[in-house]
Design a protein around this motif. Structure first.
Motif, PDB file in Angstrom:
ATOM      1  N   THR A  86      -5.820  -0.937 -11.916  1.00  0.00           N
ATOM      2  CA  THR A  86      -6.839  -1.996 -11.853  1.00  0.00           C
ATOM      3  C   THR A  86      -7.172  -2.422 -10.426  1.00  0.00           C
ATOM      4  O   THR A  86      -8.173  -3.116 -10.223  1.00  0.00           O
ATOM      5  N   THR A  87      -6.327  -2.041  -9.441  1.00  0.00           N
ATOM      6  CA  THR A  87      -6.601  -2.444  -8.048  1.00  0.00           C
ATOM      7  C   THR A  87      -6.441  -1.260  -7.098  1.00  0.00           C
ATOM      8  O   THR A  87      -7.260  -0.356  -7.096  1.00  0.00           O
ATOM      9  N   ASN A  88      -5.354  -1.246  -6.330  1.00  0.00           N
ATOM     10  CA  ASN A  88      -5.167  -0.216  -5.316  1.00  0.00           C
ATOM     11  C   ASN A  88      -3.681   0.046  -5.066  1.00  0.00           C
ATOM     12  O   ASN A  88      -2.826  -0.731  -5.499  1.00  0.00           O
ATOM     13  N   PRO A  89      -3.348   1.138  -4.359  1.00  0.00           N
ATOM     14  CA  PRO A  89      -1.945   1.497  -4.133  1.00  0.00           C
ATOM     15  C   PRO A  89      -1.139   0.441  -3.384  1.00  0.00           C
ATOM     16  O   PRO A  89       0.054   0.272  -3.639  1.00  0.00           O
ATOM     17  N   LYS A  90      -1.765  -0.275  -2.468  1.00  0.00           N
ATOM     18  CA  LYS A  90      -1.021  -1.275  -1.684  1.00  0.00           C
ATOM     19  C   LYS A  90      -0.516  -2.402  -2.592  1.00  0.00           C
ATOM     20  O   LYS A  90       0.645  -2.813  -2.518  1.00  0.00           O
ATOM     21  N   LEU A  91      -1.382  -2.890  -3.466  1.00  0.00           N
ATOM     22  CA  LEU A  91      -0.960  -3.946  -4.391  1.00  0.00           C
ATOM     23  C   LEU A  91       0.033  -3.399  -5.418  1.00  0.00           C
ATOM     24  O   LEU A  91       0.946  -4.117  -5.848  1.00  0.00           O
ATOM     25  N   ALA A  92      -0.122  -2.126  -5.796  1.00  0.00           N
ATOM     26  CA  ALA A  92       0.844  -1.517  -6.707  1.00  0.00           C
ATOM     27  C   ALA A  92       2.220  -1.457  -6.055  1.00  0.00           C
ATOM     28  O   ALA A  92       3.248  -1.662  -6.715  1.00  0.00           O
ATOM     29  N   TYR A  93       2.238  -1.186  -4.747  1.00  0.00           N
ATOM     30  CA  TYR A  93       3.513  -1.211  -4.009  1.00  0.00           C
ATOM     31  C   TYR A  93       4.140  -2.599  -4.074  1.00  0.00           C
ATOM     32  O   TYR A  93       5.342  -2.737  -4.337  1.00  0.00           O
ATOM     33  N   TYR A  94       3.339  -3.636  -3.844  1.00  0.00           N
ATOM     34  CA  TYR A  94       3.881  -4.997  -3.881  1.00  0.00           C
ATOM     35  C   TYR A  94       4.408  -5.347  -5.275  1.00  0.00           C
ATOM     36  O   TYR A  94       5.423  -6.033  -5.409  1.00  0.00           O
ATOM     37  N   ALA A  95       3.729  -4.843  -6.313  1.00  0.00           N
ATOM     38  CA  ALA A  95       4.211  -5.073  -7.679  1.00  0.00           C
ATOM     39  C   ALA A  95       5.554  -4.390  -7.888  1.00  0.00           C
ATOM     40  O   ALA A  95       6.501  -4.977  -8.432  1.00  0.00           O
ATOM     41  N   GLY A  96       5.653  -3.118  -7.456  1.00  0.00           N
ATOM     42  CA  GLY A  96       6.909  -2.385  -7.581  1.00  0.00           C
ATOM     43  C   GLY A  96       8.012  -2.986  -6.741  1.00  0.00           C
ATOM     44  O   GLY A  96       9.174  -3.061  -7.171  1.00  0.00           O
ATOM     45  N   TYR A  97       7.647  -3.434  -5.533  1.00  0.00           N
ATOM     46  CA  TYR A  97       8.648  -4.057  -4.663  1.00  0.00           C
ATOM     47  C   TYR A  97       9.167  -5.357  -5.276  1.00  0.00           C
ATOM     48  O   TYR A  97      10.381  -5.614  -5.264  1.00  0.00           O
ATOM     49  N   GLU A 333       4.904   7.579  -6.183  1.00  0.00           N
ATOM     50  CA  GLU A 333       4.183   8.143  -5.040  1.00  0.00           C
ATOM     51  C   GLU A 333       3.279   7.118  -4.357  1.00  0.00           C
ATOM     52  O   GLU A 333       3.104   7.144  -3.137  1.00  0.00           O
ATOM     53  N   SER A 334       2.706   6.207  -5.139  1.00  0.00           N
ATOM     54  CA  SER A 334       1.820   5.213  -4.545  1.00  0.00           C
ATOM     55  C   SER A 334       2.589   4.196  -3.704  1.00  0.00           C
ATOM     56  O   SER A 334       2.035   3.584  -2.796  1.00  0.00           O
ATOM     57  N   ALA A 335       3.882   4.016  -4.005  1.00  0.00           N
ATOM     58  CA  ALA A 335       4.695   3.047  -3.275  1.00  0.00           C
ATOM     59  C   ALA A 335       5.407   3.679  -2.079  1.00  0.00           C
ATOM     60  O   ALA A 335       5.623   3.021  -1.061  1.00  0.00           O
ATOM     61  N   ARG A 336       5.773   4.947  -2.197  1.00  0.00           N
ATOM     62  CA  ARG A 336       6.561   5.606  -1.143  1.00  0.00           C
ATOM     63  C   ARG A 336       5.880   5.569   0.213  1.00  0.00           C
ATOM     64  O   ARG A 336       6.545   5.501   1.255  1.00  0.00           O
ATOM     65  N   GLN A 337       4.547   5.590   0.215  1.00  0.00           N
ATOM     66  CA  GLN A 337       3.826   5.620   1.489  1.00  0.00           C
ATOM     67  C   GLN A 337       3.940   4.315   2.280  1.00  0.00           C
ATOM     68  O   GLN A 337       3.573   4.268   3.454  1.00  0.00           O
ATOM     69  N   PHE A 338       4.463   3.255   1.633  1.00  0.00           N
ATOM     70  CA  PHE A 338       4.615   1.962   2.310  1.00  0.00           C
ATOM     71  C   PHE A 338       6.087   1.615   2.588  1.00  0.00           C
ATOM     72  O   PHE A 338       6.385   0.537   3.084  1.00  0.00           O
ATOM     73  N   VAL A 339       6.970   2.551   2.275  1.00  0.00           N
ATOM     74  CA  VAL A 339       8.409   2.296   2.417  1.00  0.00           C
ATOM     75  C   VAL A 339       8.941   3.017   3.646  1.00  0.00           C
ATOM     76  O   VAL A 339       8.610   4.191   3.866  1.00  0.00           O
ATOM     77  N   PRO A 340       9.759   2.364   4.480  1.00  0.00           N
ATOM     78  CA  PRO A 340      10.357   3.038   5.640  1.00  0.00           C
ATOM     79  C   PRO A 340      11.067   4.325   5.236  1.00  0.00           C
ATOM     80  O   PRO A 340      11.754   4.376   4.206  1.00  0.00           O
ATOM     81  N   ARG A 341      10.914   5.377   6.018  1.00  0.00           N
ATOM     82  CA  ARG A 341      11.431   6.693   5.666  1.00  0.00           C
ATOM     83  C   ARG A 341      12.936   6.732   5.416  1.00  0.00           C
ATOM     84  O   ARG A 341      13.383   7.459   4.516  1.00  0.00           O
ATOM     85  N   PRO A 342      13.756   5.998   6.191  1.00  0.00           N
ATOM     86  CA  PRO A 342      15.207   6.065   5.930  1.00  0.00           C
ATOM     87  C   PRO A 342      15.580   5.651   4.501  1.00  0.00           C
ATOM     88  O   PRO A 342      16.576   6.146   3.968  1.00  0.00           O
ATOM     89  N   LEU A 343      14.803   4.762   3.892  1.00  0.00           N
ATOM     90  CA  LEU A 343      15.122   4.322   2.538  1.00  0.00           C
ATOM     91  C   LEU A 343      14.845   5.406   1.501  1.00  0.00           C
ATOM     92  O   LEU A 343      15.322   5.312   0.362  1.00  0.00           O
ATOM     93  N   VAL A 469       7.266  -6.773   5.460  1.00  0.00           N
ATOM     94  CA  VAL A 469       7.697  -6.112   6.696  1.00  0.00           C
ATOM     95  C   VAL A 469       7.759  -4.596   6.529  1.00  0.00           C
ATOM     96  O   VAL A 469       7.403  -3.842   7.441  1.00  0.00           O
ATOM     97  N   MET A 470       8.190  -4.150   5.357  1.00  0.00           N
ATOM     98  CA  MET A 470       8.395  -2.709   5.136  1.00  0.00           C
ATOM     99  C   MET A 470       7.159  -1.855   5.438  1.00  0.00           C
ATOM    100  O   MET A 470       7.263  -0.826   6.122  1.00  0.00           O
ATOM    101  N   PRO A 471       5.957  -2.216   4.939  1.00  0.00           N
ATOM    102  CA  PRO A 471       4.781  -1.391   5.253  1.00  0.00           C
ATOM    103  C   PRO A 471       4.476  -1.320   6.747  1.00  0.00           C
ATOM    104  O   PRO A 471       3.995  -0.287   7.240  1.00  0.00           O
ATOM    105  N   GLU A 472       4.767  -2.398   7.469  1.00  0.00           N
ATOM    106  CA  GLU A 472       4.541  -2.393   8.919  1.00  0.00           C
ATOM    107  C   GLU A 472       5.507  -1.430   9.610  1.00  0.00           C
ATOM    108  O   GLU A 472       5.126  -0.728  10.558  1.00  0.00           O
ATOM    109  N   ILE A 473       6.747  -1.405   9.142  1.00  0.00           N
ATOM    110  CA  ILE A 473       7.724  -0.469   9.698  1.00  0.00           C
ATOM    111  C   ILE A 473       7.284   0.964   9.435  1.00  0.00           C
ATOM    112  O   ILE A 473       7.332   1.825  10.320  1.00  0.00           O
ATOM    113  N   ARG A 474       6.838   1.220   8.212  1.00  0.00           N
ATOM    114  CA  ARG A 474       6.390   2.569   7.852  1.00  0.00           C
ATOM    115  C   ARG A 474       5.169   2.971   8.670  1.00  0.00           C
ATOM    116  O   ARG A 474       5.034   4.142   9.091  1.00  0.00           O
TER     117      ARG A 474
END
Length: 483
Positions: A86-97, A333-343, A469-474
């Motif tokens: 219904t929206t976009n991957p960034k908001l889906a990341y926040y929902a999953g987070y 997959e929609s959330a991984r792009q906003f997560v720091p790689r070490p995680l 903070v996580m998306p900024e790190i990524r």
């Protein structure tokens, strides 16, 4: 909330609506919800609050989930998929987070809850409460570290164990209600309380304590969206999934009211005193099963069974709560792009080792902060209230997804529509969103304890801020890699 809030697995290719309803019921509801309502809302007065909560919140909530599930019946990610569609991957990341991070206080409570269950199972008394807080938290910390290690090994059999424990807890909750109502006929000479349904005894006092405790009820009735991955396994998803949600609402309502009346026959129906509240919240379920055993002349048999089921459920749920929400976030997959790689690092067992370490740090910090508690009962009561503030935050995304769905109805086709009128549907979604947000905010207040109130505010804020903070790190990692 029940002791096990994890989704139940099924190997059945197609399931009926009533099977779905029972699956949802065993994940949403538990005997602890009845005890918490009775303890926080002055005994049988909570029935009024339960009815209001069901009519104005839980029923529309369940039917909104029904419509979302019907619309996105091929989306397996639950609320994260709904937000993505219904929206976009960034908001889906926040929902999953959000779904993941609200489990941090929940994880911190499982170790102590499991130890208390074992103490009652073997000692049949409140000995655990007599321990100083440093001993309780030290034991909790040791248990927590052990199960972090277990989670890193990817031991999937614990999922089946959790299912068994959750189902047995569900059965024992139903049996308690039935056996308690039958007790006066089996043992008429035992002592029971008379239920007085006068106006003063059933209408609550609408004071500060009442409104700051309503998050307990919101927490109790939430979580039915966890059953959404099974939409496409229902015989007729468009019609039977909503039907299952309606059946769920009816079953929860009946069990909450009958369970409260059963407790009112066993404990003072006017409720527990302020001095008794912490002990009742922490031990009420065990004492109830112990008394039930006395009524049926079987000694401590019921409390032993309940303690065993609860201990298995608490510890196996601890492992799943470390692992499952983390996978839901990092596997997407929609959330991984906003997560720091070490995680995203996985070990040979497929476990996200650095993610588990992060869970250990965050939940470990909450366990350490609980040293400010005065004992086991106080700590468990504090964590119950903290969970009632944090866990419902994930429900906000359900209502957000529903609002966005109804705003874009022409782009989606659903076999079931909760409310035909678009404007009214959006209003109801906004109403449930507002109720959740307001009661979560009110729930941070700890009467007479400014330090605990501050901590109840700071903890959710820190956990949610980490998601920003996580998306900024990524982004910085990606920029550095591109150079």
């Amino acid at each position: 909330m029940p002791q096990n809030k994890q989704a139940i697995n099924t190997d059945t290719k197609k399931i009926t609506w009533y099977t779905l309803a029972f699956m949802a019921f065993s994940t949403v509801w538990g005997f602890g919800n009845v005890v918490n309502g009775f303890g926080y809302f002055h005994g049988i007065q909570v029935i009024f609050s339960w009815i209001m909560m069901f009519a104005l919140y839980f029923v529309p909530y369940s039917l909104m989930v029904g419509e979302l599930g019907s619309t996105f019946k091929n989306a397996g990610g639950g609320v994260t998929s709904w937000v993505l569609e219904t929206t976009n991957p960034k908001l889906a990341y926040y929902a999953g987070y959000t779904y993941w991070v609200v489990h941090i206080p929940y994880i911190a409570s499982k170790g102590s809850g499991g130890l208390k269950a074992l103490a009652w199972m073997f000692l049949k008394n409140e000995w655990y409460d007599s321990l100083p807080s440093w001993q309780v938290q030290l034991a909790t910390g040791v248990v927590f570290v052990f199960f972090l290690w277990v989670a890193s090994k990817g031991l999937s059999p614990l999922k089946a164990l959790t299912t068994i424990a959750g189902s047995s807890m569900f059965v024992m909750s139903i049996l308690f209600i039935l056996m308690m109502f039958a007790a006066p006929m089996i043992n008429p000479s035992a002592q029971y309380f008379h239920l007085d349904f006068t106006w003063e005894n059933i209408i609550p006092q609408f004071n500060v304590n009442y409104f700051t405790s309503l998050s307990i009820l919101v927490f109790a009735v939430g979580g039915c969206e966890k059953i959404s991955p099974y939409v496409n396994k229902v015989t007729n998803p468009g019609k039977d999934f909503p039907k299952g949600m309606i059946a769920l609402a009816i079953m929860v309502m009946v069990c909450a009211i009958l369970g409260t009346l059963a407790l009112g026959m066993m404990f003072d129906p006017t409720g527990v005193t302020a001095e008794q509240q912490s002990s009742f919240i922490a031990n009420g379920a065990y004492v109830a099963f112990q008394k039930l055993g006395e009524y049926y002349h079987v000694g401590d048999l019921f409390v032993i069974f309940y303690g065993a089921c609860n201990a298995i459920g608490q510890f196996s749920t601890l492992v799943l709560s470390i692992d499952a929400p983390l996978r839901m976030l990092l596997d997407d997959e929609s959330a991984r792009q906003f997560v720091p790689r070490p995680l995203l690092k996985q070990n040979a067992h497929g476990a996200y080792v650095n993610g588990i370490i992060l869970v250990g740090v965050l939940s470990g910090a909450i366990i350490a902060i609980q040293l400010l508690g005065t004992g086991a009962a106080d700590i468990i009561t504090w964590l119950t209230k903290l969970n009632s503030v944090c866990m419902p935050m994930r429900y906000l995304w359900v209502f957000f997804a529903y609002i966005m769905l109804r705003k874009s109805t022409k782009h989606f086709k659903s076999d079931y529509t909760f409310i035909k009128n678009k404007g009214l549907a959006i209003f109801v979604g906004a109403w449930c969103f507002a109720v959740t947000a307001i009661f979560c905010l009110l729930g941070v207040y700890a009467e007479g304890d400014i330090v605990r109130t501050i901590l109840n505010i700071v903890m959710p804020f820190v956990l949610l801020a980490l998601g920003l903070v996580m998306p900024e790190i990524r982004k910085r990692e990606d920029a550095k890699a591109a150079q």
